[in-house]
Design an enzyme around this catalytic site. Sequence first.
Site, mmCIF file in Angstrom:
data_model
loop_
_atom_site.group_PDB
_atom_site.id
_atom_site.type_symbol
_atom_site.label_atom_id
_atom_site.label_comp_id
_atom_site.label_asym_id
_atom_site.label_seq_id
_atom_site.Cartn_x
_atom_site.Cartn_y
_atom_site.Cartn_z
ATOM 1 N N ARG A 178 -4.386 -1.155 5.192
ATOM 2 C CA ARG A 178 -4.478 -0.591 3.851
ATOM 3 C C ARG A 178 -3.558 0.630 3.738
ATOM 4 N NH1 ARG A 178 -9.349 2.651 0.704
ATOM 5 N NH2 ARG A 178 -8.380 2.516 -1.354
ATOM 6 N N HIS A 179 -3.000 0.838 2.559
ATOM 7 C CA HIS A 179 -2.095 1.970 2.309
ATOM 8 C C HIS A 179 -2.804 3.320 2.429
ATOM 9 C CE1 HIS A 179 -3.963 2.795 -1.576
ATOM 10 N NE2 HIS A 179 -3.983 1.492 -1.769
ATOM 11 N N ARG B 251 2.819 2.498 -3.046
ATOM 12 C CA ARG B 251 1.913 3.115 -2.065
ATOM 13 C C ARG B 251 1.834 2.305 -0.779
ATOM 14 N NH1 ARG B 251 -0.966 1.139 -6.450
ATOM 15 N NH2 ARG B 251 -2.804 -0.193 -6.087
ATOM 16 N N GLU C 40 -2.518 -5.419 -4.999
ATOM 17 C CA GLU C 40 -3.947 -5.240 -5.215
ATOM 18 C C GLU C 40 -4.454 -6.171 -6.320
ATOM 19 O OE1 GLU C 40 -6.768 -4.904 -4.284
ATOM 20 O OE2 GLU C 40 -7.097 -2.747 -3.990
ATOM 21 N N HIS D 154 -3.572 -3.582 0.258
ATOM 22 C CA HIS D 154 -4.500 -2.754 -0.509
ATOM 23 C C HIS D 154 -5.939 -3.107 -0.143
ATOM 24 C CE1 HIS D 154 -1.020 -1.752 -3.118
ATOM 25 N NE2 HIS D 154 -0.663 -2.972 -2.784
#
Length: 209
Positions: free
Chosen positions: A8-9, A58, A82, A149
């Site tokens: 995940r970012h 991101r 996402e 995401h």
Amino acid sequence: MSRLIVWRHGNTDWNAGHRVQGQTDVPLNAVGRQQAVDAAELLVKMRPDAIVSSDLQRAADTAAALAALTGLSISYDKRLRERYFGDWQGLTMIEVAERHPDQYDRWKRGQEVGGAVESLPDLGKRVCEALHEAAALAPPGGTVVVATHGSAARQGVGQLLGWPPAQLRTLRALQNCHWVELTHDRDRGWQVAAYNVGRFTDRPVPPPA
């Protein structure tokens, strides 16, 4: 045995403000950029053979921190974006509950939200397809890191493992810049080796039985 890291970012101002990001292209903040650097210092020790990322900033900037240490180029895949949250995007969850009470209630109960919000099966299918293609980029026994995401990671991993929705809901959300480690071999297929692992995690969290 091959390995897939679903990452995940890092943190953004919208994460910090508890706003629904969805596919809005929100950049990392200073905390998120440092999280990406710290996580990359751990992930580089896994000797990744390839890096794939969502094209949203991101995630792409999170992946760039690892690319800087490995010298690998990044492949971008829109399917790793996402979940699309429609009118929820940009709102806090308090605002969502006030403006879309019926949808919010369904979301809380793990049901399909409806409206313009992307369905969980659709999300899982597109992310899972991207994960399969990403995994194929490494040689047998290699490692691929995928930057994506929170909702996308959980739903895509669940689809990859063939988990039913009720089992998938037992997983807590990934923290910013934490990851899922999956392994694959010919006899057992995909398995979870670790979940919600990151720079400040004391130990891996085991998946549900």
